[in-house]
Design an enzyme around this catalytic site. Structure first.
Site, PDB file in Angstrom:
ATOM      1  N   GLY A   1       0.757  -1.318   0.060  1.00 44.83           N
ATOM      2  CA  GLY A   1       0.124   0.130   0.139  1.00 44.83           C
ATOM      3  C   GLY A   1       0.881   1.187  -0.136  1.00 44.83           C
TER       4      GLY A   1
ATOM      5  N   SER B   1       0.808   3.647  -3.298  1.00 43.18           N
ATOM      6  CA  SER B   1       0.196   4.822  -4.177  1.00 43.18           C
ATOM      7  C   SER B   1      -1.203   4.977  -3.464  1.00 43.18           C
ATOM      8  CB  SER B   1      -0.143   4.149  -5.333  1.00 43.18           C
ATOM      9  OG  SER B   1       0.877   3.827  -6.088  1.00 43.18           O
TER      10      SER B   1
ATOM     11  N   GLU C   1      12.764  -4.103  -6.635  1.00 41.91           N
ATOM     12  CA  GLU C   1      11.655  -4.416  -7.566  1.00 41.91           C
ATOM     13  C   GLU C   1      12.064  -4.064  -9.024  1.00 41.91           C
ATOM     14  OE1 GLU C   1       8.139  -1.525  -7.705  1.00 41.91           O
ATOM     15  OE2 GLU C   1       7.242  -2.974  -8.562  1.00 41.91           O
TER      16      GLU C   1
ATOM     17  N   GLU D   1       7.964   8.238 -18.061  1.00 42.21           N
ATOM     18  CA  GLU D   1       8.256   9.724 -18.021  1.00 42.21           C
ATOM     19  C   GLU D   1       9.090   9.939 -16.740  1.00 42.21           C
ATOM     20  OE1 GLU D   1       5.085   9.062 -18.535  1.00 42.21           O
ATOM     21  OE2 GLU D   1       4.560   9.813 -20.312  1.00 42.21           O
TER      22      GLU D   1
END
Ligand SMILES: Cc1cc2nc3c(=O)[nH]c(=O)nc-3n(C[C@H](O)[C@H](O)[C@H](O)COP(=O)(O)OP(=O)(O)OC[C@H]3O[C@@H](n4cnc5c(N)ncnc54)[C@H](O)[C@@H]3O)c2cc1C
Length: 391
Positions: free
Chosen positions: A131, A133, A248, A375
């Protein structure tokens, strides 16, 4: 950089390949289930698969034996992951937790936390979600607003998370929370283990464009969490998250080019079987993708070389950007090659490969967003690799 195979790694590779060959029926069953709409059935199947892998301690080879590993190296672990991808085996249901949370807990967790949480996590007896974002904190994660207030020997948590993969299936979650609202954004954040069945936790699944419901919104209302669930130091959660995301990006990416190669081989078989491989333009495009996947593999080797020599990998963002955008282009090609049949979906009599490429094509939209958007990767490359100014 050394291109020679490392002898000890090849021993692990052979041993694991033999084990995997003996379990090849699982891969066949997975091909039938993977694009199905029944999330619960899929989760149960994947849970069982991870348990089977862990019965021989293949899930996290590089972890210490006392928490369920084999005491091997990170490279040995990556070899096992690559072999899983090569065999097109089912993924780990707790994959994100194994890749992100577990190494973080090894580094920052207390002995009790490691012993309590790691063995059931590796065996998929307990499922985890992450958890991080929030509706207004994705790329700019440091602006997260979910609050955790210390009251005696507990934290009381209030706020909302979003895009939380598998929150609807998870037993526990690693949550990033603000513990000091007065501190600058990167300070005053802590990481907490939240039991997902706690009173005050509401999970709302989000249906994705693929029809699956793997993502969720998570609402936390006066959720009481024991203070002993704090991972790392209070208000130093940013260090924890940077370590977690580093794991990750690095480890997941090293396996991706193997997965792409397997998909390309599958496409190759189909192009030949349908006679489309005789088309010169199709042949040319296919050769381009083959070359690009090989380039991705070489970037991966450079990353392995960095890890092997104890250097901080420099090209992780390049690999993430290149790999995720390549996957989208490749799947566009796989659908274009189908012509009008690309519009059909699973279940239709004339759909190609039961709509598998259609499903992956839709899912690939997420690849340039998850674990840092394209981006953001470009910003990192510009500023940290090329040394360009911020504005
Ligand atoms: C498959 C998948 C699984 C996920 N699983 C989880 C999970 O388990 N747990 C979890 O916490 N989160 C998860 N996420 C969420 C993911 O981490 C975020 O979606 C991601 O960090 C982007 O944040 P955002 O969606 O809020 O987009 P935003 O940050 O709002 O970005 C919107 C757009 O603005 C652009 N942008 C933003 N900032 C800049 C900048 N500085 N310069 C240039 N462009 C910029 C972005 O590139 C993007 O195009 C998952 C996402 C996906 C796709």
């Amino acid at each position: 950089m050394d291109f020679e195979p490392i002898a000890s790694l090849e021993t692990t590779r052979r041993e694991f390949r033999a084990w995997l060959n003996a379990h090849s029926n699982v891969c066949t069953r997975w091909r039938e289930l993977r694009h199905g709409e029944d999330t619960r059935k899929r989760v149960e199947f994947l849970r069982h698969w991870q348990r089977t892998l862990q019965s021989e301690r293949w899930v996290a080879v590089h972890f210490p034996e006392e928490v369920g590993g084999r005491g091997g190296s990170l490279l040995e672990h990556l070899v096992v992951q690559q072999e899983l991808a090569r065999a097109d085996a089912p993924p780990l249901i707790n994959g994100a937790a194994v890749t992100i949370f577990a190494p973080t807990l090894l580094l920052f967790g207390t002995t009790q936390q490691r012993q309590r949480y790691l063995p059931p996590l590796l065996a998929a007896e307990e499922l985890w979600c992450l958890g991080f974002s929030e509706p207004n904190a994705g790329s700019d994660l440091a602006s997260l607003r979910t609050r955790a207030e210390r009251q005696g020997d507990v934290f009381v948590v209030n706020g909302q998370k979003v895009w939380t993969t598998y929150a609807n299936q998870a037993d526990y979650g690693l949550f990033l929370v603000r513990t000091d609202p007065q501190a600058p954004p990167h300070r005053g954040i802590s990481s907490l283990i939240v039991p997902m069945r706690s009173s005050g936790v509401t999970v709302r699944p989000l249906r994705e464009i693929t029809g699956d419901t793997d993502f969720n919104e998570v609402f936390l209302e006066n959720v009481v969490v024991p203070a002993t669930n704090l991972v790392g130091e209070l208000n130093r959660g940013w260090d924890v998250i940077l370590t977690a995301l580093g794991h990750e990006r690095g480890t997941l990416l090293l396996v991706d080019h193997v997965r792409r190669k397997v998909e390309l081989e599958e496409l190759h078989r189909w192009l030949r079987a349908t006679g489309k491989a005789n088309d010169l333009l199709v042949r040319q495009r296919f050769a381009e993708f083959w070359t690009e996947v090989a380039i991705m593999g070489l970037h991966g080797l450079a990353l392995v070389s960095d890890l092997q020599h104890g250097r901080t990998p420099t090209n992780v963002s390049v690999l993430k950007l290149y790999g995720s955008e390549l996957a989208q282009r490749f799947l566009d090609f796989a659908l274009t090659a189908q012509g009008p049949y690309a519009q059909l979906w699973r279940g239709d009599d004339r759909v190609v490969r039961d709509g598998a490429w259609q499903h992956t094509w839709l899912m690939a939209r997420a690849m340039t967003i998850a674990s840092g958007t394209s981006e953001i990767q470009r910003n990192i490359i510009a500023q940290r690799l090329l040394g360009l100014p911020r504005n």
